[in-house]
Design a protein around this motif. Structure first.
Motif, short mmCIF file in Angstrom:
data_model
loop_
_atom_site.label_atom_id
_atom_site.label_comp_id
_atom_site.label_asym_id
_atom_site.label_seq_id
_atom_site.Cartn_x
_atom_site.Cartn_y
_atom_site.Cartn_z
N GLU A 1 4.30 10.53 -7.59
CA GLU A 1 5.42 11.05 -8.31
C GLU A 1 6.01 9.60 -9.02
O GLU A 1 6.05 8.55 -8.27
N GLU A 2 6.01 9.49 -10.24
CA GLU A 2 6.53 8.19 -10.70
C GLU A 2 7.92 8.14 -10.46
O GLU A 2 8.67 8.83 -10.48
N GLY A 3 8.15 6.67 -9.98
CA GLY A 3 9.33 6.34 -9.60
C GLY A 3 9.78 6.81 -8.23
O GLY A 3 10.98 6.52 -7.61
N TYR A 4 8.96 7.33 -7.38
CA TYR A 4 9.41 7.74 -6.20
C TYR A 4 8.99 6.55 -5.18
O TYR A 4 7.81 6.26 -5.04
N LEU A 5 9.89 6.25 -4.48
CA LEU A 5 10.02 4.90 -3.59
C LEU A 5 10.78 5.28 -2.47
O LEU A 5 11.96 4.55 -2.35
N ILE B 1 0.75 -1.28 0.00
CA ILE B 1 -0.17 -0.05 -0.04
C ILE B 1 0.86 1.22 0.10
O ILE B 1 0.72 2.25 -0.83
N CYS B 2 1.96 1.25 0.62
CA CYS B 2 2.90 2.45 0.74
C CYS B 2 3.52 2.60 -0.37
O CYS B 2 3.74 3.82 -0.79
N CYS B 3 3.76 1.66 -1.13
CA CYS B 3 4.54 1.63 -2.31
C CYS B 3 3.46 2.20 -3.33
O CYS B 3 3.88 3.14 -4.34
N LYS B 4 2.34 1.74 -3.55
CA LYS B 4 1.43 2.39 -4.34
C LYS B 4 1.16 3.94 -4.18
O LYS B 4 0.90 4.38 -4.95
N ALA B 5 0.91 4.36 -2.81
CA ALA B 5 0.75 5.62 -2.29
C ALA B 5 1.85 6.77 -2.82
O ALA B 5 1.76 7.60 -3.37
N CYS B 6 3.14 5.94 -2.61
CA CYS B 6 4.26 6.72 -3.06
C CYS B 6 4.36 7.05 -4.69
O CYS B 6 4.39 7.93 -5.10
N ALA B 7 4.02 6.05 -5.33
CA ALA B 7 4.07 5.71 -6.74
C ALA B 7 2.85 6.60 -7.44
O ALA B 7 2.93 7.43 -8.53
N SER B 8 1.80 6.94 -6.43
CA SER B 8 0.57 7.93 -6.93
C SER B 8 1.19 9.40 -6.92
O SER B 8 0.56 10.22 -7.54
#
Length: 197
Positions: free
Chosen positions: A33-37, A24-31
């Motif tokens: 900014e693209e590539g933001y992890l 969920i955190c990975c999807k939220a970060c990707a939403s």
């Protein structure tokens, strides 16, 4: 542009599903900014326990506060903690009445590679940033804010039909699946603030 260097996530949960929250955190970060992890640290916050901390010498005024409790900012990470896992007790607040109850923090996953001292100091410092209080609070504010957001979200799931009744298991009595109402539109002047505080 996002300037956040890392995400530190505090949870107020008994049972925890780390993989689900990580995804969920990975999807939220990707939403955002693209590539933001960013690297993530998962910490479980536990307040409901029977551990109490007392000064080694009760009569010494420099070891206690006005009410006889341990001083705010006291950390215990030896002797009563797990021998191999990363956990600690922090009493970040001054006890006003009675015996202060420290908060137990248990680090489940740490991509930021925090040292024990760095995470304990950060956690204690965050306890001074709660918007509703001018003093240090006992639980780190992100856990308080998550609790407030969940409490507010409950009204969207249960609606106004709940009479406050409960079942013997502690949950609210429901007949059939819960109806989820459409979330209201958020006004422009509160979009960037935590209005539920």
């Amino acid at each position: 542009m996002i300037t956040c260097r890392f995400d530190l996530i505090f949870f107020d949960l008994g049972h925890f599903y780390l993989n689900v929250f990580y995804l969920i955190c990975c999807k939220a970060c990707a939403s955002l900014e693209e590539g933001y992890l960013p690297p993530v640290t998962f910490v479980v916050v536990q307040k409901r326990h029977h551990t109490r901390l007392f000064p080694e010498v009760h009569g010494k005024r420099e070891m206690t506060d006005k009410s006889g409790n341990i001083l705010p900012g006291t950390v215990v990470d030896l002797m009563i903690c797990h021998p191999t896992e990363f956990d600690f007790y922090l009493c970040s607040h001054a006890g006003i009445q009675g015996t202060s109850r420290p908060t137990h923090y248990h680090v489940l996953y740490d991509e930021n590679h925090f040292t024990a001292d760095a995470l304990q100091s950060l956690t204690n410092n965050l306890c001074y940033t709660y918007a509703r209080c001018t003093r240090a609070v006992s639980v780190v504010p992100p856990a308080y804010y998550a609790h407030l957001a969940a409490f507010r979200a409950r009204y969207y799931v249960e609606g106004d039909s709940s009479d406050g009744g409960s079942t013997p298991g502690g949950g609210v009595a429901r007949e059939g699946p819960a109806e989820v109402r459409q979330l209201p539109l958020i006004k422009e002047n509160v979009k960037d603030v935590m209005f539920y505080c």
